[in-house]
Design a protein around this motif. Structure first.
Motif, PDB file in Angstrom:
ATOM      1  N   HIS A   1      -3.286   1.538  -5.115  1.00 15.93           N
ATOM      2  CA  HIS A   1      -2.265   0.385  -5.844  1.00 15.93           C
ATOM      3  C   HIS A   1      -2.451  -0.626  -6.354  1.00 15.93           C
ATOM      4  CE1 HIS A   1      -5.976  -2.039  -4.691  1.00 15.93           C
ATOM      5  NE2 HIS A   1      -6.012  -1.027  -3.726  1.00 15.93           N
TER       6      HIS A   1
ATOM      7  N   LYS B   1      -8.999  -9.701   1.060  1.00 18.93           N
ATOM      8  CA  LYS B   1     -10.583  -9.535   1.505  1.00 18.93           C
ATOM      9  C   LYS B   1     -10.679  -9.785  -0.918  1.00 18.93           C
ATOM     10  CE  LYS B   1     -10.526  -4.443  -0.060  1.00 18.93           C
ATOM     11  NZ  LYS B   1     -10.714  -3.132   0.448  1.00 18.93           N
TER      12      LYS B   1
ATOM     13  N   GLN C   1      -6.138  -6.092   1.791  1.00 20.71           N
ATOM     14  CA  GLN C   1      -6.240  -5.687   0.561  1.00 20.71           C
ATOM     15  C   GLN C   1      -6.402  -7.031  -0.492  1.00 20.71           C
ATOM     16  OE1 GLN C   1      -7.499  -3.452  -1.237  1.00 20.71           O
ATOM     17  NE2 GLN C   1      -7.764  -4.909  -2.886  1.00 20.71           N
TER      18      GLN C   1
ATOM     19  N   GLU D   1       0.850  -1.385   0.136  1.00 23.16           N
ATOM     20  CA  GLU D   1      -0.078  -0.009   0.182  1.00 23.16           C
ATOM     21  C   GLU D   1       0.710   1.096   0.122  1.00 23.16           C
ATOM     22  OE1 GLU D   1      -3.236   0.248   0.214  1.00 23.16           O
ATOM     23  OE2 GLU D   1      -3.789  -1.542   0.420  1.00 23.16           O
TER      24      GLU D   1
ATOM     25  N   ARG E   1     -11.396  -3.506  -9.105  1.00 24.22           N
ATOM     26  CA  ARG E   1      -9.787  -4.273  -9.012  1.00 24.22           C
ATOM     27  C   ARG E   1      -9.865  -5.032 -10.317  1.00 24.22           C
ATOM     28  NH1 ARG E   1      -9.927  -2.240  -4.276  1.00 24.22           N
ATOM     29  NH2 ARG E   1     -10.941  -2.456  -3.067  1.00 24.22           N
TER      30      ARG E   1
ATOM     31  N   GLN F   1      -9.250   0.014   9.823  1.00 25.19           N
ATOM     32  CA  GLN F   1      -9.621   0.264   8.740  1.00 25.19           C
ATOM     33  C   GLN F   1     -11.304   0.022   8.816  1.00 25.19           C
ATOM     34  OE1 GLN F   1      -7.807  -0.970   5.070  1.00 25.19           O
ATOM     35  NE2 GLN F   1      -6.547   1.143   4.709  1.00 25.19           N
TER      36      GLN F   1
HETATM   37  N1  ASP Z   1      -6.720  -1.332   0.542  1.00 18.20           N
HETATM   38  C1  ASP Z   1      -6.833  -0.106   0.109  1.00 18.20           C
HETATM   39  C2  ASP Z   1      -6.533   0.677   1.324  1.00 18.20           C
HETATM   40  O1  ASP Z   1      -6.002  -0.026   1.751  1.00 18.20           O
HETATM   41  C3  ASP Z   1      -8.409   0.286   0.070  1.00 18.20           C
HETATM   42  C4  ASP Z   1      -8.867  -0.392  -0.561  1.00 18.20           C
HETATM   43  O2  ASP Z   1      -8.510  -0.600  -2.073  1.00 18.20           O
HETATM   44  O3  ASP Z   1      -9.519  -1.396  -0.969  1.00 18.20           O
HETATM   45  O4  ASP Z   1      -6.426   2.171   1.570  1.00 18.20           O
END
Ligand code: ASP
Length: 596
Positions: A457, A209, A206, A182, A497, A242
């Motif tokens: 990312h 999920k 990331q 990230e 994505r 988060q």
């Molecule tokens: N993983 C990303 C972040 O931590 C958020 C995302 O793309 O869902 O900023």
């Protein structure tokens, strides 16, 4: 200190008592906030999590006991009190929720004593941050911090209710995991079983999920801890929370709509704010054009005017040089700003210089003319823009920044705009300005290494129409990415994505990652994407930041129970700390210090 706690039970919250409880016998337990000895009677403010109530100790009311009341009633001593609720004998205290009543104590028990305190448990505090963090358990007794933790818990409950109600499943993902880039450094955990190997603590969940989408979970969320080893700015923490979300079969609008619903519920329930949905969206390009930054404060209207074309032929070298060298000349109109003093304008100049521009040019519009040091350079073309697009009227101040690097000029102008908004009070203090910024660039050049890096990312999908540019002109590729900005702060962001392993591989290529490196780092992802990965996307919110906005504090540490310092240390437990030689030996680690 006796067996009191076994015999009596706390019957009420101190701060919730009122005239409705008049005549009741109650048992309260809590801390002594303040003591006022009025000779005949001792008045005590008793505090528990819910607030304060006044307790009156009068020798005539107290049952006989061995305890010396005057010695037990000291600040921050912990006591149990039995007594009767009655209307205040003295004047009601309108500043206290329980201000109309008091407790006539009939029995007291001392549950514990306290050393004298390093600081007072009050709403405002003058102790140093270091002292507060060393005694965080005492700092947390202060009502504003307790309120912040209570609000944080309510926010988490609302978030869970929202996502549960939308058919999301809360799934926990590993903390001992593999690096997920990230953009920060990983925290590493050495493996004992496999000496020389390391887990990475998640910078975000990331990849997990996304894998949950391949697994068919379809709608996932989690309120989870993430870790990023960065040099910390004042408002960052090495570990933070988060709200993490991922969904299958969605386009950006679907993800933003789900997030909108969560935001509306949070701000409605906790701030009484009616968030108008859908939250407006602007493209990244438009955000930069209008506001100079990708996190615009939309609580006020002032926008940037691009004078670059007009400035090309200007006799003012600062303008024409910037324009000729591929840079930007940007202007802002401050309505009624002509009355600003030279000192105030000098302060604005110093402010923009911190963003790397050489200075601030300005003119005032007064009595139908442009005045000030730069006015003499105002040719007909510049005047036309100033009066036309910039809308200059008598009494206005026009400010200009110019730089041959576009981003430097944009950032300086954008930050100046945000600063003016604050400084001139261009919005109501309780206003909230929400905006989605969409279609970010996919890549940027890291100015230090000159390498191509992903803006969001590397798992983010490009806009379909920009896919052909991926191999030829990667810096022109836009991403299906979106950020939610409130009051000029980014509070969340995400993207659609790459569910096609081929596109994902081309992105790794564009990042200069060789096939072998991509396989070693993300082989499991590429493999998973090849087994029927559904189209998917999601986002994450910085929960600490979000809560701090809901609480109305700029200090993110105020909404975290046990925060770390900017040196990533916990002053209370003294973490991080040295470990035993034996522990290191088990891990196969030997230490070598710089200079050894
Ligand atoms: N993983 C990303 C972040 O931590 C958020 C995302 O793309 O869902 O900023």
């Amino acid at each position: 200190m006796g067996r009191f706690i076994e015999e009596w039970k706390k019957s009420h919250w101190a701060g919730r008592l009122g005239t409705k409880d008049e005549g009741q016998t109650v048992v309260l337990m809590g801390w002594i906030d303040a003591v006022r000895d009025h000779g005949g009677a001792i008045f005590v403010d008793l505090r528990d999590r819910s607030g304060l109530v006044q307790v009156v100790f009068d020798a005539a009311d107290l049952e006989p006991s061995a305890i010396d009341v005057s010695k037990a009633l000291r600040q921050e001593y912990v006591v149990a009190v039995r007594g009767m609720v009655r209307r205040r004998s003295g004047k009601p205290n309108p500043n206290l929720e329980t201000g109309e009543i008091e407790i006539r104590a009939t029995a007291l028990s001392l549950l514990n004593r306290s050393e004298s305190m390093p600081f007072q448990v009050t709403d405002t505090i003058d102790a140093s941050e270091a002292t507060r963090l060393t005694y965080r358990y005492l700092d947390l007794r202060r009502p504003p911090l307790q309120q912040a933790l209570i609000l944080r818990a309510k926010a988490a409950a609302i978030v869970r209710e929202h996502f549960n109600g939308e058919d999301f499943i809360e799934v926990e993902t590993p903390v001992l995991s593999k690096s997920t880039p990230e953009g920060a450094r990983d925290y590493l955990v050495p493996s004992r079983i496999q000496p020389g190997s390391f887990y990475a603590l998640p910078q975000s969940p990331q990849l997990y999920k996304q894998l949950l989408q391949v697994a068919g979970i379809e709608r996932y969320y989690q309120i989870c801890r993430c870790f990023r080893d960065e040099d910390l700015r004042a408002d960052r923490q090495p570990e933070f929370t988060q709200i993490d979300v991922e969904m299958s079969f969605v386009a950006p609008d679907d993800v933003m709509a789900i997030a909108d619903g969560m935001i509306a519920k949070l701000f409605g329930a906790l701030r009484g704010v009616d968030v108008l949905l859908p939250i407006p969206k602007i493209s990244y390009d438009e955000a930069i054009r209008r506001y100079g930054v990708d996190n615009p404060d939309v609580r006020f209207d002032m926008t940037l005017c691009d004078l670059t074309d007009t400035a090309k032929s200007s006799s003012f070298k600062v303008f024409s040089n910037a324009a000729a060298n591929g840079g930007r000349v940007l202007g802002l109109t401050v309505e009624g700003g002509a009355q600003m003093s030279r000192k105030e304008i000098d302060a604005l100049t110093a402010f923009v210089k911190t963003y790397g521009v050489g200075g601030l040019a300005w003119v005032k519009r007064q009595e139908g003319q442009f005045k000030g040091p730069v006015a003499k350079f105002f040719d007909a073309a510049l005047e036309q823009v100033a009066l036309g697009e910039m809308g200059a009227r008598d009494g206005d101040l026009l400010l200009f920044v110019a730089d041959s690097t576009p981003t430097v000029a944009q950032t300086a102008a954008g930050r100046l705009r945000a600063h003016l908004g604050q400084h001139l009070g261009l919005f109501k203090p309780d206003a909230f300005g929400f905006v989605w910024v969409v279609d970010f660039p996919m890549f940027e050049k890291d100015p230090e290494t000159n390498r191509t890096a992903a803006v969001h990312h590397p798992f983010t999908a490009p806009l379909p129409e920009d896919l052909p540019l991926l191999d030829t002109d990667p810096l022109e590729v836009r991403a299906r990415a979106y950020d939610l900005v409130v009051n000029g702060q980014e509070i969340g962001g995400g993207s659609i994505r790459n569910c096609d392993p081929e596109v994902q591989s081309r992105i790794f290529d564009a990042l200069g990652m060789g096939k072998d490196e991509a396989k070693e780092k993300f082989g499991f992802l590429l493999s998973a994407l090849s087994y029927g990965a559904p189209p998917h996307g999601g986002l994450a919110f910085g929960f600490d930041r979000l809560v701090s906005i809901l609480v109305g504090t700029d200090v993110i540490r105020d909404v975290i129970a046990f925060p770390k310092t900017t040196r990533a240390a916990c002053l209370m437990t003294d973490a991080p700390s040295r470990v035993d030689a034996a522990q290191l030996a088990e891990l196969g680690i030997s230490l070598k210090f710089k200079g050894d």
